[in-house]
Motif scaffolding. Sequence first.
Motif, PDB file in Angstrom:
ATOM      1  N   GLY A  41      26.084  22.994 -15.968  1.00  0.00           N
ATOM      2  CA  GLY A  41      24.670  23.328 -15.927  1.00  0.00           C
ATOM      3  C   GLY A  41      23.742  22.229 -16.401  1.00  0.00           C
ATOM      4  O   GLY A  41      22.549  22.465 -16.564  1.00  0.00           O
ATOM      5  N   ILE A  42      24.290  20.995 -16.631  1.00  0.00           N
ATOM      6  CA  ILE A  42      23.489  19.894 -17.163  1.00  0.00           C
ATOM      7  C   ILE A  42      23.428  18.764 -16.131  1.00  0.00           C
ATOM      8  O   ILE A  42      24.446  18.376 -15.561  1.00  0.00           O
ATOM      9  N   GLU A  43      22.218  18.239 -15.904  1.00  0.00           N
ATOM     10  CA  GLU A  43      22.041  17.071 -15.042  1.00  0.00           C
ATOM     11  C   GLU A  43      22.112  15.799 -15.904  1.00  0.00           C
ATOM     12  O   GLU A  43      21.835  15.847 -17.103  1.00  0.00           O
ATOM     13  N   PRO A  44      22.462  14.643 -15.313  1.00  0.00           N
ATOM     14  CA  PRO A  44      22.551  13.395 -16.084  1.00  0.00           C
ATOM     15  C   PRO A  44      21.191  12.733 -16.304  1.00  0.00           C
ATOM     16  O   PRO A  44      21.055  11.521 -16.194  1.00  0.00           O
ATOM     17  N   HIS A  45      20.176  13.529 -16.588  1.00  0.00           N
ATOM     18  CA  HIS A  45      18.832  13.020 -16.875  1.00  0.00           C
ATOM     19  C   HIS A  45      18.441  13.497 -18.271  1.00  0.00           C
ATOM     20  O   HIS A  45      18.483  14.703 -18.550  1.00  0.00           O
ATOM     21  N   TYR A  46      18.064  12.562 -19.124  1.00  0.00           N
ATOM     22  CA  TYR A  46      17.751  12.920 -20.505  1.00  0.00           C
ATOM     23  C   TYR A  46      16.855  11.860 -21.118  1.00  0.00           C
ATOM     24  O   TYR A  46      16.736  10.748 -20.603  1.00  0.00           O
ATOM     25  N   GLN A  47      16.215  12.219 -22.214  1.00  0.00           N
ATOM     26  CA  GLN A  47      15.476  11.267 -23.042  1.00  0.00           C
ATOM     27  C   GLN A  47      15.709  11.593 -24.502  1.00  0.00           C
ATOM     28  O   GLN A  47      15.827  12.770 -24.874  1.00  0.00           O
ATOM     29  N   LEU A  48      15.770  10.549 -25.321  1.00  0.00           N
ATOM     30  CA  LEU A  48      15.871  10.701 -26.766  1.00  0.00           C
ATOM     31  C   LEU A  48      14.494  10.420 -27.361  1.00  0.00           C
ATOM     32  O   LEU A  48      13.870   9.406 -27.041  1.00  0.00           O
ATOM     33  N   VAL A  49      14.029  11.316 -28.201  1.00  0.00           N
ATOM     34  CA  VAL A  49      12.731  11.167 -28.853  1.00  0.00           C
ATOM     35  C   VAL A  49      12.977  11.045 -30.350  1.00  0.00           C
ATOM     36  O   VAL A  49      13.543  11.948 -30.975  1.00  0.00           O
ATOM     37  N   VAL A  50      12.560   9.911 -30.923  1.00  0.00           N
ATOM     38  CA  VAL A  50      12.784   9.644 -32.345  1.00  0.00           C
ATOM     39  C   VAL A  50      11.440   9.671 -33.067  1.00  0.00           C
ATOM     40  O   VAL A  50      10.494   8.994 -32.662  1.00  0.00           O
ATOM     41  N   GLU A  51      11.374  10.470 -34.123  1.00  0.00           N
ATOM     42  CA  GLU A  51      10.149  10.580 -34.910  1.00  0.00           C
ATOM     43  C   GLU A  51      10.485  10.466 -36.391  1.00  0.00           C
ATOM     44  O   GLU A  51      11.631  10.666 -36.803  1.00  0.00           O
ATOM     45  N   ARG A  52       9.478  10.148 -37.178  1.00  0.00           N
ATOM     46  CA  ARG A  52       9.618  10.125 -38.626  1.00  0.00           C
ATOM     47  C   ARG A  52       8.992  11.387 -39.188  1.00  0.00           C
ATOM     48  O   ARG A  52       7.808  11.651 -38.983  1.00  0.00           O
ATOM     49  N   LYS A  53       9.806  12.214 -39.845  1.00  0.00           N
ATOM     50  CA  LYS A  53       9.319  13.432 -40.471  1.00  0.00           C
ATOM     51  C   LYS A  53       9.534  13.300 -41.971  1.00  0.00           C
ATOM     52  O   LYS A  53      10.672  13.325 -42.445  1.00  0.00           O
ATOM     53  N   GLY A  54       8.442  13.136 -42.689  1.00  0.00           N
ATOM     54  CA  GLY A  54       8.558  12.844 -44.106  1.00  0.00           C
ATOM     55  C   GLY A  54       9.124  11.452 -44.281  1.00  0.00           C
ATOM     56  O   GLY A  54       8.615  10.485 -43.724  1.00  0.00           O
ATOM     57  N   SER A  55      10.199  11.338 -45.025  1.00  0.00           N
ATOM     58  CA  SER A  55      10.846  10.042 -45.235  1.00  0.00           C
ATOM     59  C   SER A  55      12.088   9.869 -44.385  1.00  0.00           C
ATOM     60  O   SER A  55      12.790   8.863 -44.501  1.00  0.00           O
ATOM     61  N   LEU A  56      12.374  10.836 -43.498  1.00  0.00           N
ATOM     62  CA  LEU A  56      13.606  10.811 -42.716  1.00  0.00           C
ATOM     63  C   LEU A  56      13.311  10.712 -41.226  1.00  0.00           C
ATOM     64  O   LEU A  56      12.297  11.203 -40.739  1.00  0.00           O
ATOM     65  N   ASP A  57      14.232  10.061 -40.506  1.00  0.00           N
ATOM     66  CA  ASP A  57      14.130   9.981 -39.054  1.00  0.00           C
ATOM     67  C   ASP A  57      14.682  11.255 -38.437  1.00  0.00           C
ATOM     68  O   ASP A  57      15.667  11.825 -38.919  1.00  0.00           O
ATOM     69  N   HIS A  58      14.065  11.673 -37.354  1.00  0.00           N
ATOM     70  CA  HIS A  58      14.444  12.917 -36.681  1.00  0.00           C
ATOM     71  C   HIS A  58      14.681  12.622 -35.203  1.00  0.00           C
ATOM     72  O   HIS A  58      13.867  11.965 -34.553  1.00  0.00           O
ATOM     73  N   LEU A  59      15.802  13.118 -34.678  1.00  0.00           N
ATOM     74  CA  LEU A  59      16.166  12.906 -33.278  1.00  0.00           C
ATOM     75  C   LEU A  59      16.041  14.204 -32.496  1.00  0.00           C
ATOM     76  O   LEU A  59      16.573  15.237 -32.904  1.00  0.00           O
ATOM     77  N   ALA A  60      15.336  14.129 -31.375  1.00  0.00           N
ATOM     78  CA  ALA A  60      15.260  15.247 -30.432  1.00  0.00           C
ATOM     79  C   ALA A  60      15.773  14.769 -29.078  1.00  0.00           C
ATOM     80  O   ALA A  60      15.550  13.612 -28.694  1.00  0.00           O
ATOM     81  N   ILE A  61      16.481  15.630 -28.383  1.00  0.00           N
ATOM     82  CA  ILE A  61      17.042  15.287 -27.076  1.00  0.00           C
ATOM     83  C   ILE A  61      16.448  16.219 -26.031  1.00  0.00           C
ATOM     84  O   ILE A  61      16.535  17.440 -26.163  1.00  0.00           O
ATOM     85  N   GLU A  62      15.831  15.627 -25.014  1.00  0.00           N
ATOM     86  CA  GLU A  62      15.319  16.394 -23.889  1.00  0.00           C
ATOM     87  C   GLU A  62      16.318  16.279 -22.750  1.00  0.00           C
ATOM     88  O   GLU A  62      16.594  15.180 -22.263  1.00  0.00           O
ATOM     89  N   VAL A  63      16.881  17.408 -22.352  1.00  0.00           N
ATOM     90  CA  VAL A  63      17.945  17.440 -21.354  1.00  0.00           C
ATOM     91  C   VAL A  63      17.468  18.226 -20.140  1.00  0.00           C
ATOM     92  O   VAL A  63      16.797  19.241 -20.282  1.00  0.00           O
ATOM     93  N   GLU A  64      17.832  17.744 -18.961  1.00  0.00           N
ATOM     94  CA  GLU A  64      17.409  18.425 -17.740  1.00  0.00           C
ATOM     95  C   GLU A  64      18.493  19.388 -17.261  1.00  0.00           C
ATOM     96  O   GLU A  64      19.668  19.028 -17.149  1.00  0.00           O
ATOM     97  N   ALA A  65      18.085  20.621 -16.982  1.00  0.00           N
ATOM     98  CA  ALA A  65      19.016  21.630 -16.497  1.00  0.00           C
ATOM     99  C   ALA A  65      19.288  21.438 -15.009  1.00  0.00           C
ATOM    100  O   ALA A  65      18.435  20.957 -14.260  1.00  0.00           O
ATOM    101  N   ALA A  66      20.482  21.805 -14.591  1.00  0.00           N
ATOM    102  CA  ALA A  66      20.819  21.798 -13.170  1.00  0.00           C
ATOM    103  C   ALA A  66      20.116  22.964 -12.492  1.00  0.00           C
ATOM    104  O   ALA A  66      19.849  23.992 -13.125  1.00  0.00           O
ATOM    105  N   PRO A  67      19.804  22.846 -11.200  1.00  0.00           N
ATOM    106  CA  PRO A  67      19.147  23.951 -10.489  1.00  0.00           C
ATOM    107  C   PRO A  67      19.941  25.249 -10.541  1.00  0.00           C
ATOM    108  O   PRO A  67      19.364  26.339 -10.451  1.00  0.00           O
ATOM    109  N   SER A  68      21.265  25.146 -10.699  1.00  0.00           N
ATOM    110  CA  SER A  68      22.105  26.345 -10.709  1.00  0.00           C
ATOM    111  C   SER A  68      22.080  27.081 -12.044  1.00  0.00           C
ATOM    112  O   SER A  68      22.592  28.202 -12.141  1.00  0.00           O
TER     113      SER A  68
END
Length: 215
Positions: free
Chosen positions: A135-162
Motif C-alpha cells: 500500500g506504499i508508493e516509493p514517493h516520500y519526503q523527510l521533514v526535519v524541524e527543531r522542537k525546543g532543543s531537539l531535532d524532530h523527524l517527520a516522514i511524508e509517505v504517499e499511499a498507493a491508489p489501492s
Amino acid sequence: MRREIESRLGLRAVDIYGLSEILGPGVACECGENQSGLHGWEDHFLFEIIDPETGRPTPEGEAGELVITTLTKEALPMIRYRTRDITRVTTQPCACGRTHLRIKRITGRNDDMLIIRGVNVYPSQIEAVLVGLPGIEPHYQLVVERKGSLDHLAIEVEAAPSLPAERYGAAAQEVRHHVKSMIGVTADVTMKRPGEVPRSQGKAVRVRDLRPKAA
C-alpha cells in the motif's frame, strides 16, 4: 524495485554507475554473473574509499566516501574527485572472471546524511524501509524541524491508489514501527494521497530541512 522491474518487463536489470563530472554512465557496471557489486573500469579510473570526516583512506570492505581519479580522460581530467557517495569496495574475485575492483551498493550520500538525536540517517535507509511495504508508493519526503532543543523527524509517505483511505492511519503506524526498529529513530509519519508528494524534474528532493541556520 529491481525485482518489480524484472518481473514486470521480463528482463534482467543491472546497475550502472556514473557521474557527469567523471564520464557519465559507464564508470562501473554489474556483470551478468551476479548482482553483488559493480565492476569499476580500473584501466580508466582510480577508485578510493575515504573517511568523509578525515579524508584518510579506509580499509577494504569498510564503508566510506567514494573518490575517483580519471586516468585517461583528456579534456577535463579529475584528480581525487569526491563523489559524496557512501559505499564499499572489494577486490575479491568475481565468478565472471573479471579482476577489476567491485563497488558495492551505494547506501547514501555524505551530503544527505541527517543526524537526528545522535542517530545518523540517510534518505536511502528510509527508502529501503518503504520499498516492499504493501500500500506504499516509493514517493516520500523527510521533514526535519527543531522542537525546543531537539531535532524532530517527520516522514511524508504517499499511499498507493489501492490503499483505502480508512487504512491510512494503520499504514502510517506500520511505517513508523519499521523505521524505529530498523533505523533506530522515532519519526512522525503522515500518509499522503496519491500524487500529493511533490515530484521533481531532476533528482528528487527527499529532505526539507526547516531547522534554523547557524549564524
